[in-house]
Design an enzyme around this catalytic site. Sequence first.
Site, PDB file in Angstrom:
ATOM      1  N   ARG A   1     -16.518 -63.264 -30.099  1.00  0.00           N
ATOM      2  CA  ARG A   1     -15.267 -64.018 -29.972  1.00  0.00           C
ATOM      3  C   ARG A   1     -15.230 -64.554 -28.552  1.00  0.00           C
ATOM      4  NH1 ARG A   1      -9.098 -61.949 -30.948  1.00  0.00           N
ATOM      5  NH2 ARG A   1      -9.593 -60.491 -29.258  1.00  0.00           N
TER       6      ARG A   1
ATOM      7  N   GLU B   1      -3.380 -68.414 -35.269  1.00  0.00           N
ATOM      8  CA  GLU B   1      -2.550 -67.457 -34.530  1.00  0.00           C
ATOM      9  C   GLU B   1      -1.171 -67.997 -34.159  1.00  0.00           C
ATOM     10  OE1 GLU B   1      -5.211 -65.022 -31.702  1.00  0.00           O
ATOM     11  OE2 GLU B   1      -6.019 -67.053 -31.559  1.00  0.00           O
TER      12      GLU B   1
ATOM     13  N   ASP C   1      -1.337 -61.749 -32.663  1.00  0.00           N
ATOM     14  CA  ASP C   1      -0.951 -63.081 -32.178  1.00  0.00           C
ATOM     15  C   ASP C   1      -0.290 -63.908 -33.266  1.00  0.00           C
ATOM     16  OD1 ASP C   1      -1.411 -63.416 -29.405  1.00  0.00           O
ATOM     17  OD2 ASP C   1      -3.553 -63.302 -29.763  1.00  0.00           O
TER      18      ASP C   1
ATOM     19  N   HIS D   1     -10.786 -60.852 -24.965  1.00  0.00           N
ATOM     20  CA  HIS D   1      -9.920 -59.789 -24.452  1.00  0.00           C
ATOM     21  C   HIS D   1     -10.679 -58.535 -24.037  1.00  0.00           C
ATOM     22  CE1 HIS D   1      -6.208 -61.856 -25.208  1.00  0.00           C
ATOM     23  NE2 HIS D   1      -6.429 -61.967 -26.504  1.00  0.00           N
TER      24      HIS D   1
END
Length: 269
Positions: free
Chosen positions: A71, A146, A172, A46
């Site tokens: 990540r 998630e 999430d 992200h």
Amino acid sequence: MQKNKLKALWSSGQPILNGWCSIGNSFTAEIMAAQGYDSVTVDIQHGALDYSDVLPMFQAMQSSGATLMARVPWRDPGYIMKALDVGAMGIICPMINNSEEAAEFISYMRYPPLGQRSFGPTRVAVSVPDYGVEANDAVLAFAMIETADGVQNLEAIAATAGLDGIYVGPADLTLGTQLGRLAPGLDRTEDEMVTLIQKVASVCKEYGLIAGIHCGTAEYASKAIGWGYNLTTIGGDTRLLASAAAASVSSWRKLTGRKEKVQVTGGVY
């Protein structure tokens, strides 16, 4: 080759403080890593960055001594292997829903015969002396839980051979389990969410895994450690920059009499 310092902290029972970088800039990464975090994770999923940003960010953070992690955007072998080759000593993989997906993710983390990672340690061969197949024992594989499926299959995921930890993204996890009834966000206080978050920690303890969670405040991180979490992230570069800037602006307006309301944003993880 050198051992992963996070494994030593975890095995000694010490909680791990993880930093988070979402800004694709080597200078902001260097600033973050210099603050004393045990580890720093670059968010390729992200974050406002791509692989071409990750390399100079890792270079800038090397001297800090923090364990560098990433990540990745998805359970994609190309991204996972390139992040490892650039120097990541831990990979957080999003949206792991079952043991099959966990096993597939882990296979990209390990050289044969334990997995199917391709050999080509580019930068990491320079930054980590004697880097080789011994990396199988050094790198950490974190599966993100998630979704409702992930929660349902939590124990099967935790039992997957080669998994080192589970990482909770509360935003999430809330979206994935509450059918839109609750807005996404960090530091959950709802009974049903606290129960889920505590369950992850309990299962990690049962299976000998590192339990990680993204938090918004040090106070919540301390609470999570009390629930059994070994690794806590507090905010990240974007949130910390926004909150520090907002506090400075607020103080200035208070002292100077400029009191108009200003909208402040900082991002959700």
